[in-house]
Design a protein around this motif. Structure first.
Motif, short mmCIF file in Angstrom:
data_model
loop_
_atom_site.label_atom_id
_atom_site.label_comp_id
_atom_site.label_asym_id
_atom_site.label_seq_id
_atom_site.Cartn_x
_atom_site.Cartn_y
_atom_site.Cartn_z
N LEU A 1 0.81 -1.21 0.00
CA LEU A 1 0.00 0.00 0.00
C LEU A 1 0.85 1.27 0.00
O LEU A 1 0.64 2.17 -0.82
CB LEU A 1 -0.93 0.03 1.23
CG LEU A 1 -2.04 -1.00 1.29
CD1 LEU A 1 -2.70 -0.97 2.65
CD2 LEU A 1 -3.05 -0.77 0.18
N LEU A 2 1.79 1.34 0.92
CA LEU A 2 2.53 2.58 1.14
C LEU A 2 3.76 2.71 0.26
O LEU A 2 4.04 3.79 -0.26
CB LEU A 2 2.91 2.70 2.62
CG LEU A 2 1.73 2.68 3.59
CD1 LEU A 2 2.24 2.69 5.03
CD2 LEU A 2 0.78 3.83 3.34
N ARG A 3 4.52 1.67 0.10
CA ARG A 3 5.76 1.75 -0.68
C ARG A 3 5.49 1.60 -2.17
O ARG A 3 6.05 2.33 -2.98
CB ARG A 3 6.74 0.68 -0.19
CG ARG A 3 8.04 0.65 -0.93
CD ARG A 3 8.92 1.81 -0.52
NE ARG A 3 10.20 1.66 -1.15
CZ ARG A 3 10.82 2.65 -1.79
NH1 ARG A 3 10.29 3.85 -1.82
NH2 ARG A 3 11.99 2.45 -2.34
N CYS A 4 4.61 0.65 -2.51
CA CYS A 4 4.35 0.36 -3.92
C CYS A 4 3.18 1.18 -4.48
O CYS A 4 3.00 1.24 -5.69
CB CYS A 4 4.09 -1.13 -4.12
SG CYS A 4 5.48 -2.16 -3.62
N GLY A 5 2.39 1.76 -3.59
CA GLY A 5 1.28 2.60 -4.02
C GLY A 5 0.12 1.84 -4.65
O GLY A 5 -0.66 2.41 -5.41
N GLU A 6 0.00 0.56 -4.32
CA GLU A 6 -1.08 -0.24 -4.90
C GLU A 6 -2.40 0.03 -4.18
O GLU A 6 -2.42 0.28 -2.98
CB GLU A 6 -0.77 -1.73 -4.79
CG GLU A 6 0.40 -2.17 -5.63
CD GLU A 6 0.72 -3.66 -5.48
OE1 GLU A 6 1.60 -4.11 -6.21
OE2 GLU A 6 0.10 -4.34 -4.64
N PRO A 7 -3.51 -0.06 -4.91
CA PRO A 7 -4.81 0.00 -4.23
C PRO A 7 -4.98 -1.25 -3.37
O PRO A 7 -4.34 -2.29 -3.60
CB PRO A 7 -5.83 0.03 -5.36
CG PRO A 7 -5.10 -0.18 -6.63
CD PRO A 7 -3.63 -0.15 -6.34
N LEU A 8 -5.85 -1.17 -2.38
CA LEU A 8 -6.03 -2.25 -1.43
C LEU A 8 -6.35 -3.59 -2.10
O LEU A 8 -5.75 -4.61 -1.77
CB LEU A 8 -7.13 -1.89 -0.43
CG LEU A 8 -7.41 -2.86 0.69
CD1 LEU A 8 -6.16 -3.10 1.55
CD2 LEU A 8 -8.55 -2.35 1.55
N SER A 9 -7.25 -3.61 -3.05
CA SER A 9 -7.63 -4.87 -3.69
C SER A 9 -6.46 -5.49 -4.43
O SER A 9 -6.25 -6.71 -4.38
CB SER A 9 -8.81 -4.66 -4.64
OG SER A 9 -8.49 -3.73 -5.64
N GLN A 10 -5.66 -4.68 -5.11
CA GLN A 10 -4.49 -5.19 -5.83
C GLN A 10 -3.43 -5.69 -4.85
O GLN A 10 -2.83 -6.75 -5.06
CB GLN A 10 -3.90 -4.12 -6.74
CG GLN A 10 -2.71 -4.61 -7.55
CD GLN A 10 -2.13 -3.52 -8.43
OE1 GLN A 10 -2.77 -2.50 -8.67
NE2 GLN A 10 -0.91 -3.73 -8.90
N ALA A 11 -3.20 -4.95 -3.78
CA ALA A 11 -2.22 -5.36 -2.77
C ALA A 11 -2.60 -6.71 -2.19
O ALA A 11 -1.77 -7.61 -2.04
CB ALA A 11 -2.10 -4.31 -1.68
N LEU A 12 -3.88 -6.87 -1.86
CA LEU A 12 -4.35 -8.14 -1.30
C LEU A 12 -4.13 -9.29 -2.27
O LEU A 12 -3.61 -10.35 -1.89
CB LEU A 12 -5.83 -8.04 -0.93
CG LEU A 12 -6.47 -9.31 -0.41
CD1 LEU A 12 -5.78 -9.79 0.87
CD2 LEU A 12 -7.96 -9.09 -0.18
N GLU A 13 -4.50 -9.11 -3.52
CA GLU A 13 -4.33 -10.19 -4.49
C GLU A 13 -2.85 -10.52 -4.73
O GLU A 13 -2.50 -11.70 -4.88
CB GLU A 13 -5.03 -9.85 -5.81
CG GLU A 13 -6.54 -9.89 -5.70
CD GLU A 13 -7.06 -11.17 -5.06
OE1 GLU A 13 -6.69 -12.28 -5.51
OE2 GLU A 13 -7.84 -11.06 -4.09
N THR A 14 -1.99 -9.51 -4.75
CA THR A 14 -0.56 -9.76 -4.90
C THR A 14 -0.03 -10.61 -3.75
O THR A 14 0.65 -11.61 -3.96
CB THR A 14 0.22 -8.43 -4.96
OG1 THR A 14 -0.24 -7.67 -6.08
CG2 THR A 14 1.72 -8.67 -5.08
N ILE A 15 -0.38 -10.25 -2.53
CA ILE A 15 0.09 -10.97 -1.35
C ILE A 15 -0.47 -12.39 -1.33
O ILE A 15 0.25 -13.35 -1.02
CB ILE A 15 -0.29 -10.21 -0.06
CG1 ILE A 15 0.42 -8.86 -0.03
CG2 ILE A 15 0.05 -11.03 1.18
CD1 ILE A 15 -0.16 -7.88 0.97
N ARG A 16 -1.73 -12.55 -1.66
CA ARG A 16 -2.35 -13.88 -1.67
C ARG A 16 -1.68 -14.81 -2.67
O ARG A 16 -1.67 -16.02 -2.48
CB ARG A 16 -3.84 -13.77 -1.99
CG ARG A 16 -4.64 -13.07 -0.90
CD ARG A 16 -6.13 -13.07 -1.17
NE ARG A 16 -6.60 -14.40 -0.78
CZ ARG A 16 -7.28 -15.21 -1.58
NH1 ARG A 16 -7.58 -14.85 -2.80
NH2 ARG A 16 -7.66 -16.40 -1.16
N SER A 17 -1.08 -14.25 -3.70
CA SER A 17 -0.45 -15.07 -4.73
C SER A 17 0.91 -15.63 -4.30
O SER A 17 1.45 -16.52 -4.95
CB SER A 17 -0.28 -14.28 -6.03
OG SER A 17 0.76 -13.31 -5.90
#
Length: 119
Positions: A83-99
């Motif tokens: 969220l803070l370093r990469c500037g991703e929206p919450l939904s994208q950050a969640l999907e990235t981490i889940r992967s």
């Protein structure tokens, strides 16, 4: 980011088997427009999420199971990094981490149903 306090009416007497049941949360939740992130076991369940979503929260993220404590900490670290370093929206950050792996895929997001136009 909001870090709120529990209401005084919520105390350990509200716990069942060491957990706060969704029906107690639903009686007291008042966080309109917020995103809730929880690492508590089963806090990604539909019942837990609904307690917040039905009271105005826009998203609830939590594990739909029993994460290891280290995995929960890693999830939070990665979420804030995305969220803070990469500037991703919450939904994208969640999907990235889940992967990343099956342990982090335990964390899911639930959102309130969209209201139809004019509804």
């Amino acid at each position: 980011m909001i870090f709120g306090a529990f209401r005084e009416s919520i105390d350990t007497a509200s716990l069942r088997d060491g957990s706060m049941p969704p029906e107690v949360i639903a009686q007291h939740a008042d966080l309109p427009g917020t995103s809730i992130v929880s690492t508590a076991c089963l806090s990604g369940s539909q019942a837990f999420a609904s307690a917040f979503l039905e009271n105005g929260s826009h998203c609830v993220i939590g594990p739909d199971g029993y994460p290891d404590g280290a995995d929960a900490g890693l999830f939070i670290h990665l979420l804030f990094h995305r969220l803070l370093r990469c500037g991703e929206p919450l939904s994208q950050a969640l999907e990235t981490i889940r992967s990343y792996d099956e342990r982090l895929a335990l964390f899911i997001g639930r959102t309130a149903p969209r209201k139809p136009p004019g509804g």
